[in-house]
Design a protein around this motif. Structure first.
Motif, PDB file in Angstrom:
ATOM      1  N   THR A 109       0.817  -1.220   0.000  1.00 24.88           N
ATOM      2  CA  THR A 109       0.000   0.000   0.000  1.00 24.88           C
ATOM      3  C   THR A 109       0.844   1.260   0.000  1.00 24.88           C
ATOM      4  O   THR A 109       0.613   2.182  -0.801  1.00 24.88           O
ATOM      5  N   GLU A 110       1.826   1.298   0.898  1.00 19.64           N
ATOM      6  CA  GLU A 110       2.538   2.573   1.081  1.00 19.64           C
ATOM      7  C   GLU A 110       3.728   2.721   0.137  1.00 19.64           C
ATOM      8  O   GLU A 110       4.290   3.812   0.036  1.00 19.64           O
ATOM      9  N   VAL A 111       4.104   1.626  -0.544  1.00 18.00           N
ATOM     10  CA  VAL A 111       5.269   1.717  -1.429  1.00 18.00           C
ATOM     11  C   VAL A 111       4.792   1.797  -2.890  1.00 18.00           C
ATOM     12  O   VAL A 111       4.548   2.880  -3.415  1.00 18.00           O
ATOM     13  N   CYS A 112       4.629   0.660  -3.543  1.00 22.43           N
ATOM     14  CA  CYS A 112       4.366   0.716  -4.996  1.00 22.43           C
ATOM     15  C   CYS A 112       2.959   1.190  -5.333  1.00 22.43           C
ATOM     16  O   CYS A 112       2.757   1.826  -6.374  1.00 22.43           O
ATOM     17  N   VAL A 113       1.972   0.910  -4.467  1.00 23.41           N
ATOM     18  CA  VAL A 113       0.618   1.421  -4.749  1.00 23.41           C
ATOM     19  C   VAL A 113       0.612   2.935  -4.604  1.00 23.41           C
ATOM     20  O   VAL A 113       0.173   3.662  -5.508  1.00 23.41           O
ATOM     21  N   ASN A 114       1.125   3.423  -3.480  1.00 26.64           N
ATOM     22  CA  ASN A 114       1.134   4.883  -3.273  1.00 26.64           C
ATOM     23  C   ASN A 114       1.967   5.603  -4.335  1.00 26.64           C
ATOM     24  O   ASN A 114       1.562   6.647  -4.841  1.00 26.64           O
ATOM     25  N   THR A 115       3.137   5.068  -4.653  1.00 26.04           N
ATOM     26  CA  THR A 115       3.994   5.737  -5.638  1.00 26.04           C
ATOM     27  C   THR A 115       3.287   5.815  -6.985  1.00 26.04           C
ATOM     28  O   THR A 115       3.292   6.855  -7.657  1.00 26.04           O
ATOM     29  N   THR A 116       2.653   4.713  -7.380  1.00 24.01           N
ATOM     30  CA  THR A 116       1.947   4.694  -8.671  1.00 24.01           C
ATOM     31  C   THR A 116       0.773   5.669  -8.672  1.00 24.01           C
ATOM     32  O   THR A 116       0.546   6.393  -9.654  1.00 24.01           O
ATOM     33  N   VAL A 117       0.034   5.705  -7.582  1.00 23.86           N
ATOM     34  CA  VAL A 117      -1.116   6.616  -7.506  1.00 23.86           C
ATOM     35  C   VAL A 117      -0.654   8.071  -7.578  1.00 23.86           C
ATOM     36  O   VAL A 117      -1.262   8.905  -8.258  1.00 23.86           O
ATOM     37  N   ARG A 118       0.434   8.365  -6.920  1.00 25.36           N
ATOM     38  CA  ARG A 118       0.947   9.745  -6.957  1.00 25.36           C
ATOM     39  C   ARG A 118       1.412  10.102  -8.365  1.00 25.36           C
ATOM     40  O   ARG A 118       1.131  11.205  -8.860  1.00 25.36           O
ATOM     41  N   GLU A 119       2.101   9.165  -9.009  1.00 22.30           N
ATOM     42  CA  GLU A 119       2.525   9.416 -10.399  1.00 22.30           C
ATOM     43  C   GLU A 119       1.303   9.626 -11.301  1.00 22.30           C
ATOM     44  O   GLU A 119       1.292  10.522 -12.157  1.00 22.30           O
ATOM     45  N   ALA A 120       0.300   8.775 -11.123  1.00 19.61           N
ATOM     46  CA  ALA A 120      -0.896   8.846 -11.973  1.00 19.61           C
ATOM     47  C   ALA A 120      -1.670  10.145 -11.721  1.00 19.61           C
ATOM     48  O   ALA A 120      -2.153  10.795 -12.658  1.00 19.61           O
ATOM     49  N   ASN A 121      -1.793  10.501 -10.455  1.00 19.39           N
ATOM     50  CA  ASN A 121      -2.519  11.723 -10.084  1.00 19.39           C
ATOM     51  C   ASN A 121      -1.879  12.947 -10.737  1.00 19.39           C
ATOM     52  O   ASN A 121      -2.568  13.814 -11.285  1.00 19.39           O
ATOM     53  N   ASP A 122      -0.557  13.009 -10.731  1.00 19.99           N
ATOM     54  CA  ASP A 122       0.134  14.145 -11.353  1.00 19.99           C
ATOM     55  C   ASP A 122      -0.059  14.168 -12.863  1.00 19.99           C
ATOM     56  O   ASP A 122       0.084  15.209 -13.499  1.00 19.99           O
ATOM     57  N   ARG A 123      -0.360  13.005 -13.432  1.00 22.93           N
ATOM     58  CA  ARG A 123      -0.585  12.937 -14.884  1.00 22.93           C
ATOM     59  C   ARG A 123      -2.045  13.114 -15.250  1.00 22.93           C
ATOM     60  O   ARG A 123      -2.431  12.960 -16.413  1.00 22.93           O
ATOM     61  N   GLY A 124      -2.897  13.370 -14.255  1.00 23.11           N
ATOM     62  CA  GLY A 124      -4.297  13.704 -14.539  1.00 23.11           C
ATOM     63  C   GLY A 124      -5.276  12.549 -14.454  1.00 23.11           C
ATOM     64  O   GLY A 124      -6.440  12.705 -14.823  1.00 23.11           O
ATOM     65  N   TYR A 125      -4.843  11.397 -13.978  1.00 21.96           N
ATOM     66  CA  TYR A 125      -5.755  10.256 -13.859  1.00 21.96           C
ATOM     67  C   TYR A 125      -6.506  10.316 -12.531  1.00 21.96           C
ATOM     68  O   TYR A 125      -5.936  10.694 -11.510  1.00 21.96           O
ATOM     69  N   ARG A 126      -7.784   9.914 -12.580  1.00 26.28           N
ATOM     70  CA  ARG A 126      -8.548   9.733 -11.343  1.00 26.28           C
ATOM     71  C   ARG A 126      -8.244   8.333 -10.838  1.00 26.28           C
ATOM     72  O   ARG A 126      -8.506   7.358 -11.552  1.00 26.28           O
TER      73      ARG A 126
END
Ligand code: C5J
Length: 233
Positions: free
Chosen positions: A166-183
């Motif tokens: 949750t706090e490593v690869c899930v969070n990192t991916t979500v943060r990357e995606a969020n900055d790219r405009g994905y919900r």
């Protein structure tokens, strides 16, 4: 999806419900690999209790099955490195004092190396040939991968994200995606951490401040939204 009337679903989520067009949504399953989930892999070499992650398997399996039935784009990711370690920064390989380092031989083959048994996805969630598998050298699914191009190609705007940790690869991916405009809607019981408190905080960080990185919903809420949009069709 059969037609446009069944393509939108309302997910009960935090910090607020979110409507998703399923035709523009992908299910992203992060790193459900033997190296993280099973004894003898990368996760255990770092001193972790890998049994903590097992609880995410069944919820992910339910959503994966529903996503397949709905014809949703499914993307699996795998963290790992080339056999010559040319994509593994020394700062990552040399980090800490694991019992085995990345690239060392272990009971499931070389630790966190592409093509080895430990690098593969667990049988319960094994990708279909038609599904996309993204190999990533980092924690985030966008760094040094084709993820962005794939999402663009399929017209994806929303991600249902689950997996480990949750706090490593899930969070990192979500943060990357969020900055790219994905919900991003993170499936709470479809994620897990070696540290239950990090799991809780990892989810809180995503949904805090009005959903600063995204939304959090249970697998039951995602399944309900998919089922309801089907029956409304
Ligand atoms: C870690 C991951 N924890 N998939 N990788 O190193 O979260």
């Amino acid at each position: 999806m059969a037609n446009s009337s069944d393509s939108v679903g309302m997910i009960v989520a935090e910090p607020e419900p979110i409507a998703l067009d399923w035709t523009k949504t992908a299910l992203v399953i992060i790193d459900m690999q033997r190296d993280f989930m099973e004894p003898g892999g990368f996760g255990e070499t770092l001193g972790n209790d890998v049994s903590q992650l097992a609880r995410a398997v069944q919820p992910i399996g339910s959503v994966l099955s529903a996503a397949r039935d709905a014809g949703m784009l499914v993307i699996h990711t795998r963290e790992g490195h080339l056999p010559d370690l040319s994509d593994a920064p020394p700062a990552k390989v040399e980090r800490g004092a694991p019992s085995l380092r990345i690239g060392d031989p272990g009971p499931m083959g070389r630790i966190l190396i592409r093509g080895e048994a430990g690098h593969d996805i667990i049988p319960e969630l094994y990708p279909l040939d038609s599904e996309i598998v993204i190999d990533k050298p980092g924690k985030g699914a966008f760094y040094a991968t084709e993820m962005g191009d794939v999402l663009q190609k399929y017209g994806i705007e929303n991600l249902l994200v689950c997996g480990v940790t949750t706090e490593v690869c899930v969070n990192t991916t979500v943060r990357e995606a969020n900055d790219r405009g994905y919900r991003c809607v993170v499936i709470s019981d479809g994620c897990a951490s070696y540290f239950p408190e990090f799991h809780e905080m990892g989810l809180k960080m995503i949904k805090a401040q009005g959903g600063i990185f995204g939304w959090v919903a249970s697998s039951a809420a995602v399944l309900e939204a998919l089922e309801t949009s089907k029956t409304l069709a």
